[in-house]
Design a protein around this motif. Structure first.
Motif, PDB file in Angstrom:
ATOM      1  N   UNK A 146       0.941  -1.049  -0.037  1.00 57.98           N
ATOM      2  CA  UNK A 146       0.069  -0.016  -0.089  1.00 57.98           C
ATOM      3  C   UNK A 146       0.973   1.146  -0.077  1.00 57.98           C
ATOM      4  N   UNK A 147       1.948   1.017  -0.599  1.00 54.79           N
ATOM      5  CA  UNK A 147       2.882   2.321  -0.747  1.00 54.79           C
ATOM      6  C   UNK A 147       2.073   3.518  -1.361  1.00 54.79           C
ATOM      7  N   UNK A 148       1.243   3.420  -2.189  1.00 54.93           N
ATOM      8  CA  UNK A 148       0.772   4.212  -3.022  1.00 54.93           C
ATOM      9  C   UNK A 148      -0.411   5.212  -2.099  1.00 54.93           C
ATOM     10  N   UNK A 149      -0.389   4.850  -0.974  1.00 61.50           N
ATOM     11  CA  UNK A 149      -1.483   5.814  -0.132  1.00 61.50           C
ATOM     12  C   UNK A 149      -0.782   6.395   0.986  1.00 61.50           C
ATOM     13  N   UNK A 150      -0.985   7.631   1.119  1.00 55.49           N
ATOM     14  CA  UNK A 150      -0.333   8.605   2.113  1.00 55.49           C
ATOM     15  C   UNK A 150      -0.672   7.842   3.563  1.00 55.49           C
TER      16      UNK A 150
END
Length: 275
Positions: free
Chosen positions: A202-206
């Motif tokens: 989930x590295x694409x979520x802040x």
């Protein structure tokens, strides 16, 4: 009475020099102004809320336009540190008697994306949306088929890894397989989806702490999926979110859920260009 939906874009923003003086936070003034200008340009918003003049009954009357919504709040994080941030979010109020198969997720995502692209270079990495599924009625299959046909016009050899999650209550628990099966029907052969196994990227979520309907630890991971799409953009993310939302409804989930779609940074993945 109204129900509320919310859409937020996640990514990295590199502001143009001439826009470096603009700042944004939960007051959202610069973002709000940009988004409203763009919304008015598209004809998706009016200061009268959801009303317009209709003269079909022999006299002008003010009636509701179900294709519109009233913006509520907006904001974003434009910190210039190269990290993934929640760049832009907006909530929208919709009257409870304006019930349709779809929420204005695509509309809100489009105006937010246009707004942040206006002030800088954007690397879009994810989107989350609050979907009040219990307030929706009707059949969205025709709309979803049209979206599928649109995304079919992409390079069939491309394969972009995407993570999808659903934060929901008890009505969705244990339905991963059923939701995945329903989503496969709606995606066709244009995208792949599987129930996630193991640790999820989930590295694409802040890294938020519960703001704006999204919490990475509270109820996150109730439903988790891995996807492969032919391209990556806010429109693709919206498509996946709406497909999952419709699949949840089809399997009996009638509650407010939070759905995320984010770019998974796996080593073998190409780095797509965000639009």
């Amino acid at each position: 009475m109204y129900y509320e939906t919310l859409v937020a874009l996640h990514g990295v923003l590199d502001r143009y020099p001439w826009a470096a003086h603009l700042a944004c936070d939960d007051t959202g003034s610069p973002l709000y102004d940009l988004a409203m200008r763009r919304s008015e340009g598209y004809g998706w918003y009016s200061t009268g809320g959801w009303t317009y003049k209709y003269e079909g009954w022999g006299e002008a009357r003010i009636v509701q336009d179900p294709g519109r919504w009233a913006d509520c709040l907006a904001g974003g994080d434009w910190t210039q540190d190269g990290e993934v941030r929640e760049l832009a979010w907006m909530s929208a109020d919709i009257p409870v008697d304006v019930r349709e198969p779809r929420l204005p997720v695509l509309h809100i995502a489009r105006i937010l994306s246009d707004a942040v692209h206006r002030i800088g270079r954007v690397r879009f990495t994810g989107l989350h949306a609050v979907l009040p599924l219990h307030e929706l009625v009707g059949d969205a299959s025709d709309d979803l088929e049209a979206m599928r046909n649109w995304f079919a016009l992409a390079d069939p050899s491309a394969s972009v890894p995407v993570t999808v999650t659903v934060g929901a209550g008890p009505t969705a628990w244990g339905k991963e397989t059923a939701v995945c099966s329903a989503a496969r029907e709606r995606l066709g052969d244009i995208a792949e989806i599987d129930v996630a196994a193991g640790r999820l990227d989930v590295s694409g979520m802040a890294d938020l702490n519960g703001e704006h309907g999204y919490h990475k630890t509270r109820e996150r991971g109730v439903l988790r999926f891995t996807c492969r799409t032919r391209e990556w953009s806010p429109d693709v993310a919206v498509w996946l979110v709406e497909v999952i939302g419709d699949s949840l409804r089809a399997t009996g989930c009638a509650e407010q859920v939070v759905v995320t779609a984010s770019l998974a940074a796996t080593p073998d993945a190409r780095t797509p260009t965000a639009h």
